[in-house]
Design a protein around this motif. Structure first.
Motif, PDB file in Angstrom:
ATOM      1  N   UNK A 112       0.829  -1.218   0.000  1.00 29.02           N
ATOM      2  CA  UNK A 112       0.000   0.000   0.000  1.00 29.02           C
ATOM      3  C   UNK A 112       0.857   1.259   0.000  1.00 29.02           C
ATOM      4  N   UNK A 113       1.826   1.289   0.935  1.00 29.64           N
ATOM      5  CA  UNK A 113       2.754   2.431   1.008  1.00 29.64           C
ATOM      6  C   UNK A 113       4.179   1.924   0.831  1.00 29.64           C
ATOM      7  N   UNK A 114       4.935   2.636   0.002  1.00 31.60           N
ATOM      8  CA  UNK A 114       6.334   2.246  -0.169  1.00 31.60           C
ATOM      9  C   UNK A 114       7.212   3.487  -0.289  1.00 31.60           C
ATOM     10  N   UNK A 115       8.216   3.559   0.551  1.00 31.48           N
ATOM     11  CA  UNK A 115       9.223   4.608   0.431  1.00 31.48           C
ATOM     12  C   UNK A 115      10.495   3.943  -0.083  1.00 31.48           C
ATOM     13  N   UNK A 116      11.065   4.533  -1.140  1.00 26.30           N
ATOM     14  CA  UNK A 116      12.279   3.967  -1.718  1.00 26.30           C
ATOM     15  C   UNK A 116      13.379   5.022  -1.712  1.00 26.30           C
ATOM     16  N   UNK A 117      14.322   4.842  -0.827  1.00 24.46           N
ATOM     17  CA  UNK A 117      15.511   5.706  -0.729  1.00 24.46           C
ATOM     18  C   UNK A 117      15.172   7.193  -0.693  1.00 24.46           C
ATOM     19  N   UNK A 118      14.244   7.547   0.187  1.00 24.11           N
ATOM     20  CA  UNK A 118      13.802   8.939   0.270  1.00 24.11           C
ATOM     21  C   UNK A 118      14.840   9.799   0.990  1.00 24.11           C
ATOM     22  N   UNK A 119      15.099  10.964   0.391  1.00 26.16           N
ATOM     23  CA  UNK A 119      16.004  11.963   0.975  1.00 26.16           C
ATOM     24  C   UNK A 119      15.169  13.195   1.260  1.00 26.16           C
ATOM     25  N   UNK A 120      15.308  13.763   2.454  1.00 26.19           N
ATOM     26  CA  UNK A 120      14.559  14.984   2.771  1.00 26.19           C
ATOM     27  C   UNK A 120      15.231  15.688   3.934  1.00 26.19           C
TER      28      UNK A 120
ATOM     29  N   UNK B 174       8.092  -0.080   3.916  1.00 25.95           N
ATOM     30  CA  UNK B 174       6.935  -0.622   3.213  1.00 25.95           C
ATOM     31  C   UNK B 174       5.838  -1.020   4.192  1.00 25.95           C
ATOM     32  N   UNK B 175       4.596  -0.728   3.824  1.00 24.88           N
ATOM     33  CA  UNK B 175       3.447  -1.214   4.596  1.00 24.88           C
ATOM     34  C   UNK B 175       2.446  -1.816   3.616  1.00 24.88           C
ATOM     35  N   UNK B 176       2.166  -3.099   3.781  1.00 22.05           N
ATOM     36  CA  UNK B 176       1.177  -3.751   2.912  1.00 22.05           C
ATOM     37  C   UNK B 176      -0.209  -3.593   3.517  1.00 22.05           C
ATOM     38  N   UNK B 177      -1.216  -3.792   2.691  1.00 19.06           N
ATOM     39  CA  UNK B 177      -2.595  -3.650   3.161  1.00 19.06           C
ATOM     40  C   UNK B 177      -2.880  -4.561   4.348  1.00 19.06           C
ATOM     41  N   UNK B 178      -3.485  -4.013   5.406  1.00 18.58           N
ATOM     42  CA  UNK B 178      -3.837  -4.786   6.582  1.00 18.58           C
ATOM     43  C   UNK B 178      -2.709  -4.941   7.586  1.00 18.58           C
ATOM     44  N   UNK B 179      -1.526  -4.455   7.230  1.00 23.25           N
ATOM     45  CA  UNK B 179      -0.386  -4.588   8.139  1.00 23.25           C
ATOM     46  C   UNK B 179      -0.325  -3.435   9.131  1.00 23.25           C
ATOM     47  N   UNK B 180       0.269  -3.727  10.281  1.00 21.66           N
ATOM     48  CA  UNK B 180       0.607  -2.660  11.211  1.00 21.66           C
ATOM     49  C   UNK B 180       2.121  -2.646  11.342  1.00 21.66           C
TER      50      UNK B 180
ATOM     51  N   UNK C  82      -6.963  -2.917  14.428  1.00 22.81           N
ATOM     52  CA  UNK C  82      -6.232  -4.054  13.836  1.00 22.81           C
ATOM     53  C   UNK C  82      -7.222  -5.166  13.465  1.00 22.81           C
ATOM     54  N   UNK C  83      -8.137  -5.445  14.407  1.00 28.14           N
ATOM     55  CA  UNK C  83      -9.165  -6.469  14.166  1.00 28.14           C
ATOM     56  C   UNK C  83      -9.981  -6.160  12.908  1.00 28.14           C
ATOM     57  N   UNK C  84     -10.177  -4.866  12.660  1.00 28.76           N
ATOM     58  CA  UNK C  84     -10.965  -4.442  11.499  1.00 28.76           C
ATOM     59  C   UNK C  84     -10.155  -4.447  10.207  1.00 28.76           C
ATOM     60  N   UNK C  85      -8.849  -4.762  10.328  1.00 30.98           N
ATOM     61  CA  UNK C  85      -8.014  -4.841   9.128  1.00 30.98           C
ATOM     62  C   UNK C  85      -7.430  -3.513   8.689  1.00 30.98           C
ATOM     63  N   UNK C  86      -7.485  -2.518   9.582  1.00 36.47           N
ATOM     64  CA  UNK C  86      -6.944  -1.190   9.244  1.00 36.47           C
ATOM     65  C   UNK C  86      -5.424  -1.265   9.073  1.00 36.47           C
TER      66      UNK C  86
ATOM     67  N   UNK D  47       1.961  -4.825  16.599  1.00 40.25           N
ATOM     68  CA  UNK D  47       2.692  -4.541  15.366  1.00 40.25           C
ATOM     69  C   UNK D  47       3.095  -5.831  14.646  1.00 40.25           C
ATOM     70  N   UNK D  48       2.980  -5.837  13.328  1.00 40.75           N
ATOM     71  CA  UNK D  48       3.459  -6.975  12.542  1.00 40.75           C
ATOM     72  C   UNK D  48       4.956  -6.853  12.290  1.00 40.75           C
ATOM     73  N   UNK D  49       5.419  -5.622  12.045  1.00 35.48           N
ATOM     74  CA  UNK D  49       6.820  -5.420  11.719  1.00 35.48           C
ATOM     75  C   UNK D  49       7.311  -4.088  12.261  1.00 35.48           C
ATOM     76  N   UNK D  50       8.406  -4.143  12.985  1.00 37.30           N
ATOM     77  CA  UNK D  50       9.066  -2.917  13.452  1.00 37.30           C
ATOM     78  C   UNK D  50      10.093  -2.473  12.415  1.00 37.30           C
TER      79      UNK D  50
END
Ligand code: ADP
Ligand code: MG
Length: 228
Positions: A1-9, A23-29, A175-179, A195-198
């Motif tokens: 769903x969201x992906x940051x690739x080598x972002x500079x700011x 990266x965050x896939x749909x339904x992941x926390x 989380x239960x609702x799949x957000x 959390x699924x992934x730190x």
């Protein structure tokens, strides 16, 4: 769903993010954790379009969003509970909730079921609420945009334990609702079951990613990057 690739700011001449990938896939926390000043909030500001990345790409649902203004990014379905809450102090609770709302499953009534205190305070000016109530309002306001991705930046910071507990309960319900959620917080024990992934952020990039169980198993990681 969201992906940051080598972002500079960064801010002016001061670079803060150095190759931030995430990266965050749909339904992941997923989380961003790490010491203060390492670039977690700067990452959030880059995702929301509040800060223009000087390099790399940010994609949301396959669409490159780095050049979009903040309102366009919000409309694509990213809801933010910002650091420091940033409510409309002179609007009341209900006005704050509807100010940025968009149609969807979350309604004012459902948010007030989630946080009954907000129903009790419905007509009260946001600026006169307690810190905990303001935080609930900030979360409610973000939910009412009916986001595909919800981002919380230090949502439990500085709150009384009883209010923190209520906010963690809320996040488990979501989380239960799949957000899909990107959560930034310091409370590792509460996040362990959520959390699924730190993602550990250090000096502007992600230096480690893994499950809460993997993090707990490696004491060196925590002492090196989290100061615990
Ligand atoms: N508005 C700003 N202007 C200049 N520097 C900033 C600004 N906001 C944050 N910084 C700097 O950027 C770095 C990263 O900050 P931040 O992303 O807020 O860290 P974190 O959220 O991980 O604590 C810090 O050195 C901080 O001082
Ligand atoms: Mg921060």
């Amino acid at each position: 769903m969201l992906k940051l690739d080598k972002v500079e700011a960064g801010y002016g001449q001061a670079r803060v993010l150095f190759g931030m990938s995430l990266e965050a896939r749909g339904g992941e926390i997923v989380s961003l954790i790490g010491r203060n000043g390492m670039g977690k909030s700067t990452t959030v500001k880059s995702i929301m379009g509040l800060l223009k990345p000087t390099g790399g790409t940010i994609t949301f649902e396959e669409k490159v969003v780095n050049r979009l203004p903040p309102n366009a990014i919000a409309r694509l379905g990213i809801g933010l509970v910002p650091e420091g809450r940033r409510l409309f102090a002179s609007l009341n609770v209900e006005e704050n909730l509807v100010a940025t709302s968009r149609p969807g499953g979350w309604t004012v009534d459902r948010v007030m079921d989630l946080f009954p205190r907000l129903r009790e305070r419905r007509g009260q000016m946001a600026g006169t609420l307690s810190g905990g109530e303001q935080q609930m309002l900030s979360i409610g306001r973000a939910l009412l945009t009916n986001p595909k991705l919800l981002i919380l930046d230090e949502a439990t910071e500085g709150l009384a334990p009883i209010i923190r507990t209520e906010i963690w309960r809320c996040l488990h319900g979501l989380k239960e609702l799949g957000q899909t959620i990107l959560v930034i917080d310091k409370n590792l024990s509460e996040m362990a079951t959520l959390v699924d992934r730190h993602n550990i952020v250090d000096k502007g990039c992600v230096v480690w990613t893994g499950t809460p169980r993997e993090l707990a198993a490696d004491a060196g990681l925590s002492s090196r990057y989290l100061g615990v």
